[in-house]
Design a protein around this motif. Sequence first.
Motif, short mmCIF file in Angstrom:
data_model
loop_
_atom_site.label_atom_id
_atom_site.label_comp_id
_atom_site.label_asym_id
_atom_site.label_seq_id
_atom_site.Cartn_x
_atom_site.Cartn_y
_atom_site.Cartn_z
N SER A 156 40.11 37.25 34.59
CA SER A 156 40.19 38.12 35.76
C SER A 156 40.89 37.38 36.89
N ASN A 157 41.57 38.13 37.72
CA ASN A 157 42.14 37.55 38.94
C ASN A 157 41.18 37.65 40.11
N ASP A 158 40.10 38.37 39.94
CA ASP A 158 39.05 38.46 40.96
C ASP A 158 38.38 37.09 41.06
N GLN A 159 38.22 36.60 42.28
CA GLN A 159 37.56 35.31 42.45
C GLN A 159 36.07 35.45 42.74
N TYR A 160 35.57 36.67 42.79
CA TYR A 160 34.14 36.98 42.91
C TYR A 160 33.49 36.31 44.12
N ASP A 188 31.37 44.05 38.37
CA ASP A 188 31.52 42.61 38.61
C ASP A 188 30.21 41.87 38.35
N ASN A 216 40.21 44.89 35.89
CA ASN A 216 41.35 44.89 36.80
C ASN A 216 42.68 44.76 36.06
#
Length: 158
Positions: A117-121, A101, A24
Amino acid sequence: MFPSEPSVPGNDPECVRRLKPGGNFPHVWNRREFGVRGLQIALQYFWDRGHEAYGMLPKFRLKPGKSTDPGLLNQLYRKDCLITTPCKEFPCSRSCNPYDDRFMLEIAARFNCAICSNDQYRDIMNERPGWAELVRTRRIPFQWNSNTFTIGNESALQ
């Protein structure tokens, strides 16, 4: 610009300090399409601080027209700076269902790596034991200010 001898994560007992930059970075940097220069800047940030870092992205990104700079992306790939993941491509369609992911969390768990990553999954963090804890304790968020890549907590790299 590139690390001299990138190696496979886990070959070294110091893997705790290794980082897995997520795919990302380029989208946040470019805001419109997969900007390869943003990926390179993010990787360079970690290399300059002595960390072994890899970009992880769906393999379809290596195809023509799927990034802003296919030459640079292929250069990073040939230098073993990228880990590609499979994706399910649908015939007669431009869509793809990537699994990056899940691969990122699995590799980070297996080799005790951090994920930048800024994705919090939230959608997958409970699929496997240990993933939720990994996301809570080893995910490092980032930010772009123009062409400057920063992370919120430098001490997380120690």
